[in-house]
Design a protein around this motif. Structure first.
Motif, PDB file in Angstrom:
ATOM      1  N   ARG A   1      -9.716  17.868   5.224  1.00 27.43           N
ATOM      2  CA  ARG A   1     -11.009  17.249   4.928  1.00 27.43           C
ATOM      3  C   ARG A   1     -11.194  17.049   3.423  1.00 27.43           C
ATOM      4  O   ARG A   1     -11.569  15.966   2.959  1.00 27.43           O
ATOM      5  CB  ARG A   1     -12.119  18.144   5.488  1.00 27.43           C
ATOM      6  CG  ARG A   1     -13.497  17.946   4.881  1.00 27.43           C
ATOM      7  CD  ARG A   1     -14.142  16.686   5.348  1.00 27.43           C
ATOM      8  NE  ARG A   1     -15.518  16.569   4.836  1.00 27.43           N
ATOM      9  CZ  ARG A   1     -16.364  15.656   5.228  1.00 27.43           C
ATOM     10  NH1 ARG A   1     -16.009  14.777   6.143  1.00 27.43           N
ATOM     11  NH2 ARG A   1     -17.589  15.602   4.737  1.00 27.43           N
ATOM     12  N   GLU A   2     -10.920  18.102   2.656  1.00 28.16           N
ATOM     13  CA  GLU A   2     -11.084  18.012   1.204  1.00 28.16           C
ATOM     14  C   GLU A   2     -10.084  17.044   0.585  1.00 28.16           C
ATOM     15  O   GLU A   2     -10.395  16.364  -0.397  1.00 28.16           O
ATOM     16  CB  GLU A   2     -10.946  19.404   0.581  1.00 28.16           C
ATOM     17  CG  GLU A   2     -12.158  20.295   0.804  1.00 28.16           C
ATOM     18  CD  GLU A   2     -13.420  19.679   0.213  1.00 28.16           C
ATOM     19  OE1 GLU A   2     -13.553  19.671  -1.019  1.00 28.16           O
ATOM     20  OE2 GLU A   2     -14.265  19.191   1.005  1.00 28.16           O
TER      21      GLU A   2
ATOM     22  N   VAL B   1     -11.133   7.821   6.574  1.00 32.95           N
ATOM     23  CA  VAL B   1     -10.394   7.236   5.461  1.00 32.95           C
ATOM     24  C   VAL B   1     -11.177   7.454   4.174  1.00 32.95           C
ATOM     25  O   VAL B   1     -12.416   7.328   4.161  1.00 32.95           O
ATOM     26  CB  VAL B   1     -10.178   5.715   5.674  1.00 32.95           C
ATOM     27  CG1 VAL B   1      -9.261   5.134   4.594  1.00 32.95           C
ATOM     28  CG2 VAL B   1      -9.613   5.429   7.068  1.00 32.95           C
ATOM     29  N   ASN B   2     -10.473   7.795   3.115  1.00 37.38           N
ATOM     30  CA  ASN B   2     -11.121   7.849   1.805  1.00 37.38           C
ATOM     31  C   ASN B   2     -11.736   6.479   1.522  1.00 37.38           C
ATOM     32  O   ASN B   2     -11.072   5.445   1.652  1.00 37.38           O
ATOM     33  CB  ASN B   2     -10.092   8.210   0.734  1.00 37.38           C
ATOM     34  CG  ASN B   2     -10.677   8.186  -0.659  1.00 37.38           C
ATOM     35  OD1 ASN B   2     -10.732   7.128  -1.284  1.00 37.38           O
ATOM     36  ND2 ASN B   2     -11.103   9.319  -1.163  1.00 37.38           N
ATOM     37  N   THR B   3     -13.022   6.467   1.171  1.00 34.10           N
ATOM     38  CA  THR B   3     -13.748   5.199   1.056  1.00 34.10           C
ATOM     39  C   THR B   3     -13.130   4.258   0.026  1.00 34.10           C
ATOM     40  O   THR B   3     -13.035   3.042   0.258  1.00 34.10           O
ATOM     41  CB  THR B   3     -15.229   5.458   0.732  1.00 34.10           C
ATOM     42  OG1 THR B   3     -15.796   6.235   1.794  1.00 34.10           O
ATOM     43  CG2 THR B   3     -16.006   4.161   0.600  1.00 34.10           C
ATOM     44  N   LYS B   4     -12.684   4.784  -1.109  1.00 32.01           N
ATOM     45  CA  LYS B   4     -12.064   3.916  -2.120  1.00 32.01           C
ATOM     46  C   LYS B   4     -10.787   3.293  -1.585  1.00 32.01           C
ATOM     47  O   LYS B   4     -10.494   2.119  -1.860  1.00 32.01           O
ATOM     48  CB  LYS B   4     -11.781   4.717  -3.394  1.00 32.01           C
ATOM     49  CG  LYS B   4     -13.043   5.112  -4.158  1.00 32.01           C
ATOM     50  CD  LYS B   4     -12.704   5.874  -5.427  1.00 32.01           C
ATOM     51  CE  LYS B   4     -13.973   6.246  -6.187  1.00 32.01           C
ATOM     52  NZ  LYS B   4     -13.674   7.038  -7.415  1.00 32.01           N
ATOM     53  N   THR B   5     -10.016   4.070  -0.827  1.00 32.65           N
ATOM     54  CA  THR B   5      -8.811   3.531  -0.202  1.00 32.65           C
ATOM     55  C   THR B   5      -9.165   2.422   0.777  1.00 32.65           C
ATOM     56  O   THR B   5      -8.519   1.358   0.810  1.00 32.65           O
ATOM     57  CB  THR B   5      -8.047   4.645   0.550  1.00 32.65           C
ATOM     58  OG1 THR B   5      -7.649   5.650  -0.377  1.00 32.65           O
ATOM     59  CG2 THR B   5      -6.817   4.091   1.241  1.00 32.65           C
ATOM     60  N   PHE B   6     -10.203   2.656   1.570  1.00 32.47           N
ATOM     61  CA  PHE B   6     -10.591   1.675   2.577  1.00 32.47           C
ATOM     62  C   PHE B   6     -11.100   0.387   1.930  1.00 32.47           C
ATOM     63  O   PHE B   6     -10.850  -0.710   2.443  1.00 32.47           O
ATOM     64  CB  PHE B   6     -11.656   2.255   3.506  1.00 32.47           C
ATOM     65  CG  PHE B   6     -11.972   1.371   4.672  1.00 32.47           C
ATOM     66  CD1 PHE B   6     -11.022   1.114   5.657  1.00 32.47           C
ATOM     67  CD2 PHE B   6     -13.218   0.780   4.790  1.00 32.47           C
ATOM     68  CE1 PHE B   6     -11.308   0.289   6.730  1.00 32.47           C
ATOM     69  CE2 PHE B   6     -13.519  -0.056   5.865  1.00 32.47           C
ATOM     70  CZ  PHE B   6     -12.555  -0.294   6.845  1.00 32.47           C
TER      71      PHE B   6
ATOM     72  N   ALA C   1       0.840  -1.204   0.000  1.00 31.63           N
ATOM     73  CA  ALA C   1       0.000   0.000   0.000  1.00 31.63           C
ATOM     74  C   ALA C   1       0.874   1.253   0.000  1.00 31.63           C
ATOM     75  O   ALA C   1       1.915   1.304   0.657  1.00 31.63           O
ATOM     76  CB  ALA C   1      -0.909   0.014   1.221  1.00 31.63           C
ATOM     77  N   HIS C   2       0.442   2.251  -0.752  1.00 30.49           N
ATOM     78  CA  HIS C   2       1.071   3.577  -0.729  1.00 30.49           C
ATOM     79  C   HIS C   2       0.018   4.534  -0.176  1.00 30.49           C
ATOM     80  O   HIS C   2      -0.936   4.886  -0.876  1.00 30.49           O
ATOM     81  CB  HIS C   2       1.504   3.995  -2.137  1.00 30.49           C
ATOM     82  CG  HIS C   2       2.576   3.120  -2.712  1.00 30.49           C
ATOM     83  ND1 HIS C   2       3.908   3.424  -2.641  1.00 30.49           N
ATOM     84  CD2 HIS C   2       2.492   1.916  -3.344  1.00 30.49           C
ATOM     85  CE1 HIS C   2       4.621   2.461  -3.219  1.00 30.49           C
ATOM     86  NE2 HIS C   2       3.773   1.527  -3.654  1.00 30.49           N
ATOM     87  N   LEU C   3       0.180   4.928   1.060  1.00 29.93           N
ATOM     88  CA  LEU C   3      -0.852   5.697   1.763  1.00 29.93           C
ATOM     89  C   LEU C   3      -0.343   7.094   2.126  1.00 29.93           C
ATOM     90  O   LEU C   3       0.771   7.243   2.621  1.00 29.93           O
ATOM     91  CB  LEU C   3      -1.276   4.973   3.037  1.00 29.93           C
ATOM     92  CG  LEU C   3      -1.870   3.566   2.841  1.00 29.93           C
ATOM     93  CD1 LEU C   3      -2.153   2.901   4.186  1.00 29.93           C
ATOM     94  CD2 LEU C   3      -3.147   3.622   1.998  1.00 29.93           C
ATOM     95  N   THR C   4      -1.174   8.080   1.880  1.00 36.04           N
ATOM     96  CA  THR C   4      -0.858   9.460   2.252  1.00 36.04           C
ATOM     97  C   THR C   4      -1.662   9.825   3.490  1.00 36.04           C
ATOM     98  O   THR C   4      -2.888   9.750   3.494  1.00 36.04           O
ATOM     99  CB  THR C   4      -1.205  10.426   1.105  1.00 36.04           C
ATOM    100  OG1 THR C   4      -0.393  10.115  -0.024  1.00 36.04           O
ATOM    101  CG2 THR C   4      -0.943  11.870   1.525  1.00 36.04           C
ATOM    102  N   VAL C   5      -0.938  10.209   4.535  1.00 35.14           N
ATOM    103  CA  VAL C   5      -1.568  10.600   5.793  1.00 35.14           C
ATOM    104  C   VAL C   5      -1.508  12.114   5.927  1.00 35.14           C
ATOM    105  O   VAL C   5      -0.483  12.733   5.627  1.00 35.14           O
ATOM    106  CB  VAL C   5      -0.847   9.933   6.990  1.00 35.14           C
ATOM    107  CG1 VAL C   5      -1.341  10.510   8.314  1.00 35.14           C
ATOM    108  CG2 VAL C   5      -1.061   8.430   6.957  1.00 35.14           C
ATOM    109  N   THR C   6      -2.611  12.714   6.350  1.00 37.11           N
ATOM    110  CA  THR C   6      -2.634  14.158   6.532  1.00 37.11           C
ATOM    111  C   THR C   6      -3.113  14.510   7.941  1.00 37.11           C
ATOM    112  O   THR C   6      -3.517  13.646   8.730  1.00 37.11           O
ATOM    113  CB  THR C   6      -3.517  14.835   5.462  1.00 37.11           C
ATOM    114  OG1 THR C   6      -3.331  16.244   5.530  1.00 37.11           O
ATOM    115  CG2 THR C   6      -4.983  14.504   5.643  1.00 37.11           C
TER     116      THR C   6
ATOM    117  N   LYS D   1     -11.472  14.059  -1.684  1.00 39.40           N
ATOM    118  CA  LYS D   1     -11.108  13.978  -3.102  1.00 39.40           C
ATOM    119  C   LYS D   1     -10.128  12.857  -3.416  1.00 39.40           C
ATOM    120  O   LYS D   1      -9.897  12.554  -4.583  1.00 39.40           O
ATOM    121  CB  LYS D   1     -10.508  15.315  -3.551  1.00 39.40           C
ATOM    122  CG  LYS D   1     -11.484  16.475  -3.532  1.00 39.40           C
ATOM    123  CD  LYS D   1     -10.789  17.768  -3.933  1.00 39.40           C
ATOM    124  CE  LYS D   1     -11.750  18.948  -3.941  1.00 39.40           C
ATOM    125  NZ  LYS D   1     -11.048  20.226  -4.281  1.00 39.40           N
ATOM    126  N   GLY D   2      -9.545  12.266  -2.383  1.00 37.72           N
ATOM    127  CA  GLY D   2      -8.573  11.206  -2.617  1.00 37.72           C
ATOM    128  C   GLY D   2      -7.147  11.699  -2.768  1.00 37.72           C
ATOM    129  O   GLY D   2      -6.250  10.932  -3.129  1.00 37.72           O
TER     130      GLY D   2
END
Length: 314
Positions: free
Chosen positions: A83-84, A258-263, A40-45, A88-89
């Motif tokens: 949030r955005e 979590v972005n739903t598509k990511t989840f 997985a390549h995950l971006t955390v904010t 938006k992913g």
């Protein structure tokens, strides 16, 4: 959490178009066994105030331990940016606050007093926005009034109802130090005074920046200062927090979003981060926030030290 944390914002170069890989040398402890996020390549904010930076680092470290490559985009100014990014992913996950989502993002004016029902309402409403809420923590970063030990010994108030009673019986005893935003928000001072039947005239209310409130309350310049319940300075300055016995203030429980598509692609995110979330409460937050705001430690290092001390990672 309340949106009036401008005084606590930390300067940060991170934003939606920047970021750097997290490169902590961590391995699975009690979380991440079998590295379910490998590949997985995950971006955390996160937002840019202390607590959000610490929580964002915790999340990224947890994902690293579970095998993911993590891009660190923590420290986004304001609430809307992070949030955005999730919606938006542009980012995959962050810790958000239920009250902020309910009132600020989803446009509701009346908070839900039960923390669980507040989280459920936020979770259900965000399905259409492509945002998935995971279970919330007990960490509730909401408003409160606090006083120093000398004034506590003098007046003995423990609840906001008792503060209201004092304001009626001994009006000069109750002076307030508050932020300008709190002084004007419906979920701030006006609403609190109405809910509790508190009568504090304008000449006994002083508006000032967030950080100054803590020092003035500690000095006793004002009897009560507006504080945030997870702020590390409450503990370091030995302030006494008044209980919100009528449950007026909104719940601002921290929870992973979590972005739903990511989840959908990486459902193991839940099993990795849920144990961390379950450990978070106001006492933990106060301790960790104080390490940054009082002791001057780095938020990421504070998060890493705690994750290791709790056995989540090695």
């Amino acid at each position: 959490m309340p949106l009036c944390l401008a005084g606590l914002l930390l300067a940060s170069g991170c934003g939606l178009t920047s970021g750097s890989p997290m490169v902590d040398d961590v391995s699975p402890g009690s979380i991440g066994q079998g590295e379910p996020l490998e590949g997985a390549h995950l971006t955390v904010t996160s937002k840019s105030f202390t607590e959000s930076l610490v929580l964002g680092a915790m999340m990224g470290i947890a994902f690293e331990a579970a095998g993911a490559e993590v891009l660190d985009r923590t420290g986004i100014q304001g609430s809307i940016g992070g949030r955005e990014a999730i919606r938006k992913g542009d980012a995959d996950a962050m810790y958000e606050y239920t009250g902020t989502a309910w009132i600020t993002y989803q446009g509701n004016s009346e908070p839900i007093t039960d923390p669980r029902k507040q989280w459920e309402a936020v979770r259900d409403a965000d399905v259409r926005n492509g945002v998935t809420w995971l279970p919330q923590s007990r960490l509730n970063n909401t408003y409160a009034l606090a006083m120093n030990q000398a004034n506590y010994r003098k007046y003995g108030t423990k609840t906001l109802s008792e503060v209201a009673e004092l304001s009626r019986k001994d009006p000069p005893a109750v002076t307030l130090c508050v932020e300008s935003e709190f002084a004007n928000r419906a979920d701030g001072l006006p609403g609190m005074q109405k809910a509790y039947g508190m009568k504090v005239p304008a000449n006994r209310i002083t508006q000032m920046d967030t950080g100054i409130i803590y020092t003035q309350a500690a000095k006793g310049t004002c009897t009560y200062g507006e504080v945030f319940t997870t702020d590390g300075r409450i503990k370091s300055m030995n302030l006494v927090v008044m209980a919100d016995d009528k449950k007026f203030f909104p719940n601002y429980n921290a929870a992973p979003v979590v972005n739903t598509k990511t989840f959908e692609k990486w459902p193991a995110i839940a099993e990795v981060i849920d144990p961390v979330t379950a450990k978070l409460d106001n006492a933990v937050a106060q301790e960790l926030n104080a390490k940054v705001d009082v002791a001057g430690e780095d938020p990421h290092q504070v998060a890493l030290d705690w994750m290791k001390a709790e056995g989540f990672v090695k």
